[in-house]
Design a protein around this motif. Structure first.
Motif, PDB file in Angstrom:
ATOM      1  N   THR A 115       0.902  -1.287   0.011  1.00 22.20           N
ATOM      2  CA  THR A 115      -0.029  -0.026   0.011  1.00 22.20           C
ATOM      3  C   THR A 115       0.894   1.230  -0.086  1.00 22.20           C
ATOM      4  OG1 THR A 115      -0.039   0.233   2.488  1.00 22.20           O
ATOM      5  CG2 THR A 115      -1.863  -0.960   1.278  1.00 22.20           C
ATOM      6  N   HIS A 116       2.132   1.079   0.596  1.00 24.48           N
ATOM      7  CA  HIS A 116       2.885   2.238   0.560  1.00 24.48           C
ATOM      8  C   HIS A 116       2.311   3.238   1.722  1.00 24.48           C
ATOM      9  CE1 HIS A 116       5.799   0.705  -1.931  1.00 24.48           C
ATOM     10  NE2 HIS A 116       4.926   0.474  -3.093  1.00 24.48           N
ATOM     11  N   ILE A 117       1.463   2.953   2.571  1.00 22.79           N
ATOM     12  CA  ILE A 117       1.072   3.969   3.454  1.00 22.79           C
ATOM     13  C   ILE A 117       1.824   3.939   4.692  1.00 22.79           C
ATOM     14  CG2 ILE A 117      -0.876   4.140   5.054  1.00 22.79           C
ATOM     15  CD1 ILE A 117      -2.912   2.941   3.024  1.00 22.79           C
ATOM     16  N   LYS A 118       2.403   5.073   5.185  1.00 20.72           N
ATOM     17  CA  LYS A 118       3.418   4.914   6.149  1.00 20.72           C
ATOM     18  C   LYS A 118       2.548   4.545   7.525  1.00 20.72           C
ATOM     19  CE  LYS A 118       6.162   8.677   3.793  1.00 20.72           C
ATOM     20  NZ  LYS A 118       6.441   9.948   3.855  1.00 20.72           N
ATOM     21  N   THR A 119       3.309   4.265   8.481  1.00 19.36           N
ATOM     22  CA  THR A 119       2.858   4.127   9.830  1.00 19.36           C
ATOM     23  C   THR A 119       3.055   5.309  10.715  1.00 19.36           C
ATOM     24  OG1 THR A 119       5.149   3.259  10.410  1.00 19.36           O
ATOM     25  CG2 THR A 119       3.622   1.676   9.723  1.00 19.36           C
ATOM     26  N   GLN A 120       3.601   6.543  10.051  1.00 15.73           N
ATOM     27  CA  GLN A 120       3.580   7.721  11.024  1.00 15.73           C
ATOM     28  C   GLN A 120       3.444   8.891  10.068  1.00 15.73           C
ATOM     29  OE1 GLN A 120       6.755   7.924  13.567  1.00 15.73           O
ATOM     30  NE2 GLN A 120       5.856  10.072  14.644  1.00 15.73           N
TER      31      GLN A 120
END
Length: 708
Positions: free
Chosen positions: A545-550
């Motif tokens: 997803t390349h959604i960051k965790t922060q």
């Protein structure tokens, strides 16, 4: 006349006992077009009764002209009528009915004293067109734009099951300001024309080509829907989140009203929030939802920190129009030929996974999404196996899934459609528990990359589909043999471009030839369309997803997503977030029981765990992929293209590393690389390049092909 026009054979050369497929050369798409033309000939007052007795699948089983005439004569249709109305056929493609739907209006109070901001009640599709209004008050003007061929699939699906809803959700921890989130949403609208879009449907529209997709210039978004449930206990909070998932998954969007997407937020604790994105599939797909969430969170981060967001260039209306024009104009005779051969080989077979022989209730489908997740250790082992076996993750996953499906299917895979049931229900035969048919799996492809066009950062509904047949896995079949043959089927489909050819052909047919009454599919036609399903199993893998965790002071601790298709379907969306493979099973719970889905998914995970535990002899590259002398200019260009797509530099030492296991380049990104090479060099060996496991191998393969 209708048969002559469809086949291109003169009427005086047609024989009553000629085979539609064998002697007249009609593939499944042409047969579907012919059958829908026949439906047009049924007298108006008899169409409802005809549709109740015959599904499109039933008509597809007719073998000769004589059988067609016998059916028509029962409904008082003469042969002469066929000739006189031969130019008025309407068509539906059976291979590609992949649409998501919804049933209820959104947003309920979870508890009487909860704080809720409620939306206005959504119109049903029929009410929507009767009112024929839009919400363009928030904008001074709008522009109309061409639809992608693939968007016509979702317009069909909108009427078949009343809407196509997708959702994505993030669990956020930290300070989350609703006013700043709303401002971030407004900034996001400027970046993507599809987020400013809605439809205008003229009164009396007779086909989907009459639909106009309008883009608002400067709309102001509505308030973000908000629920505060901090006072509830933990169990009630999770139930509220689950209900919100159910609401978005089954939401009925109104095509003529803007927006066709919406955000909602549930406050669970003082610093814990659940963010939801709901969106109509006709303007977005799974990969677009990744783009939306990534950019929304980055804009929010930048606003909260007083910085400029780090984002790709925005998509202007002209940029988007050029992408659509280029994709719609693409046609490759070789891809058309590959599609014709593919449909001829697969024929009219269909596959419905139905372990308990349940009937499909087409009029009352309801969808739910259940989440499963691999451990990070299992995910790491799975990705490592891609280097050992020289196979992409999606091929490994599909091998495990097919083993699970066949193992749990206690009925014969052969499924037929009954003719004597007004609901056109599926009925499974049970004479033999041994699979007699090849499972067919719907495998969505990104549809974002064409020669000369890369829409990876663009929001729209690009996704295409491959309905691929696989010989059932045998109990004693070697894993490596199974995985290699599965991969070959997938790669042949992708490399030959049949998804692009099918999307173009069927999109044009849907646009021009599906007959509408006052802008909607007539009620009497819906039963036939609803049963035209190649397979009820959808198996999308979208990679990372390349959604960051922060994002600044906000942490993203969990992720969920899902979408729906036709009644009686199961869609298993698989995505990597935070180093773990997430699997979201969205299913029609009026057809499947949760226990069936849970058993299937647990068996699927068990098969994955067995796969990653195997010790195998690492596969060697083919002769053309061996590290041979390469053209330095090609090597330099290839490294540049790969760096552009991966967004990080690749050193000389990394040229031999595995693209997926070491560099994190998934199968979708490899397709992007190969398509860029086609743009630069013209025709290339797509299949050979897609088989390469390193940048160096790709450079060798490309260099050797030019030497040849």
């Amino acid at each position: 006349g209708l048969v002559a026009k469809t086949t291109g054979i003169a009427q005086n050369q047609l024989g009553l006992d000629m085979s539609l497929e064998g002697e007249l050369g009609l593939d499944s798409i042409m047969i579907t077009q012919l059958m829908n033309g026949l439906v047009k000939l049924i007298p108006q007052e008899q169409k409802a009764a005809f549709s109740s007795e015959f599904s499109l699948r039933d008509l597809m089983q007719l073998q000769t002209l004589r059988e067609i005439i016998q059916v028509l004569e029962q409904w008082q249709v003469s042969v002469t009528v066929t000739a006189s109305n031969s130019d008025q056929e309407n068509t539906l493609g059976e291979d590609t009915l992949a649409s998501g739907e919804s049933k209820e209006n959104y947003q309920e109070n979870y508890q009487e004293n909860a704080t809720v901001t409620e939306p206005e009640m959504a119109l049903t599709p029929v009410e929507n067109l009767e009112q024929n209004s839009d919400s363009s008050d928030s904008s001074d003007s709008s522009d109309s734009i061409e639809l992608l061929h693939g968007q016509y699939f979702h317009l069909l699906g909108y009427w078949v099951v009343n809407s196509n809803s997708l959702f994505s959700s993030l669990r956020l921890e930290g300070d989350f300001d609703l006013d700043m989130a709303w401002a971030s949403w407004k900034d996001l609208l400027v970046r993507h024309p599809m987020l400013r879009s809605h439809f205008h449907v003229p009164s009396g529209a007779t086909s989907f080509k009459d639909y106009q997709l309008e883009i608002l210039d400067n709309p102001t978004p509505p308030e973000i829907l908000f629920i505060d449930i901090r006072h509830l206990d933990s169990e009630a909070k999770e139930e509220a989140v689950a209900e919100e998932v159910d609401d978005w998954l089954n939401y009925e969007w109104s095509l003529t009203e803007w927006p066709l997407h919406q955000f909602s937020v549930i406050r669970l604790e003082d610093s814990v929030y659940q963010l939801f994105l709901g969106i109509e599939h006709v303007i977005s797909d799974g990969l677009s939802n990744h783009v939306i969430l990534r950019e929304f969170m980055e804009i929010y981060r930048a606003r909260s920190c007083g910085e400029e967001p780090v984002l790709p260039a925005p998509t202007s209306l002209n940029d988007y129009a050029e992408v659509v024009a280029a994709m719609n104009a693409w046609q490759d005779p070789e891809e058309d030929q590959a599609l014709a051969e593919y449909t001829a080989t697969q024929g009219k077979e269909s596959y419905i996974w139905n372990p308990k022989g349940q009937p499909v209730d087409y009029q009352n489908s309801q969808f739910y999404s259940h989440k499963y997740c691999l451990t990070q250790e299992t995910t790491d082992k799975l990705i490592a196996k891609t280097a050992e076996w020289r196979l992409p993750v999606n091929s490994l996953l599909l091998g495990a899934f097919l083993r699970a499906v066949v193992k749990l299917d206690s009925h014969e895979l052969s499924v037929r459609t009954t003719n004597n049931n007004t609901n056109n229900n599926f009925e499974a035969t049970t004479e033999d528990s041994t699979p007699s048919k090849s499972p067919i799996i719907q495998i969505p492809t990104s549809g974002r990359v064409y020669p000369g066009v890369d829409a990876s950062n663009v929001v729209s509904s690009f996704a295409q589909n491959l309905a691929l047949s696989f010989a059932p896995p045998q109990a004693d079949e070697d894993w490596q043999v199974l995985l290699n043959r599965i991969h070959q089927v997938i790669q042949n489909g992708i490399a030959s471009g049949i998804d692009r050819a099918q999307t173009r052909q069927m999109g044009m047919i849907f646009k021009d030839n599906i007959a509408l009454e006052n802008g909607q599919i007539p009620e009497h036609s819906l039963p036939m369309f609803r049963s035209a399903l190649k397979s009820n199993l959808y198996f999308p893998y979208t990679g990372h997803t390349h959604i960051k965790t922060q994002y600044g002071s906000v942490n993203v601790t969990d992720y969920q997503a899902g979408g729906i298709n036709a009644p009686g379907t199961l869609d298993i969306l698989q995505e990597v977030f935070d180093g773990r493979l997430h699997m979201f099973a969205s299913y029609d719970y009026n057809f499947f029981e949760l226990s069936e889905i849970d058993n299937l998914m647990r068996e699927y995970i068990a098969q994955i765990e067995e796969l990653v535990s195997l010790t195998v002899q690492p596969q060697q590259p083919s002769q053309s992929q061996q590290p041979l002398p390469t053209d330095t200019a090609i090597e330099s260009t290839l490294r540049q293209v790969t760096e552009e797509i991966c967004h990080y530099p690749i050193s000389a030492d990394e040229m031999d590393l595995d693209l997926e296991a070491d560099l994190g380049v998934d199968s979708l990104e490899r397709i992007r690389i190969v398509t860029h090479l086609e743009k630069l060099y013209g025709k290339v060996d797509r299949q050979g390049l897609l088989s390469c496991r390193s940048v160096q191998e790709m450079a060798s393969t490309l260099s050797q092909s030019f030497k040849g």
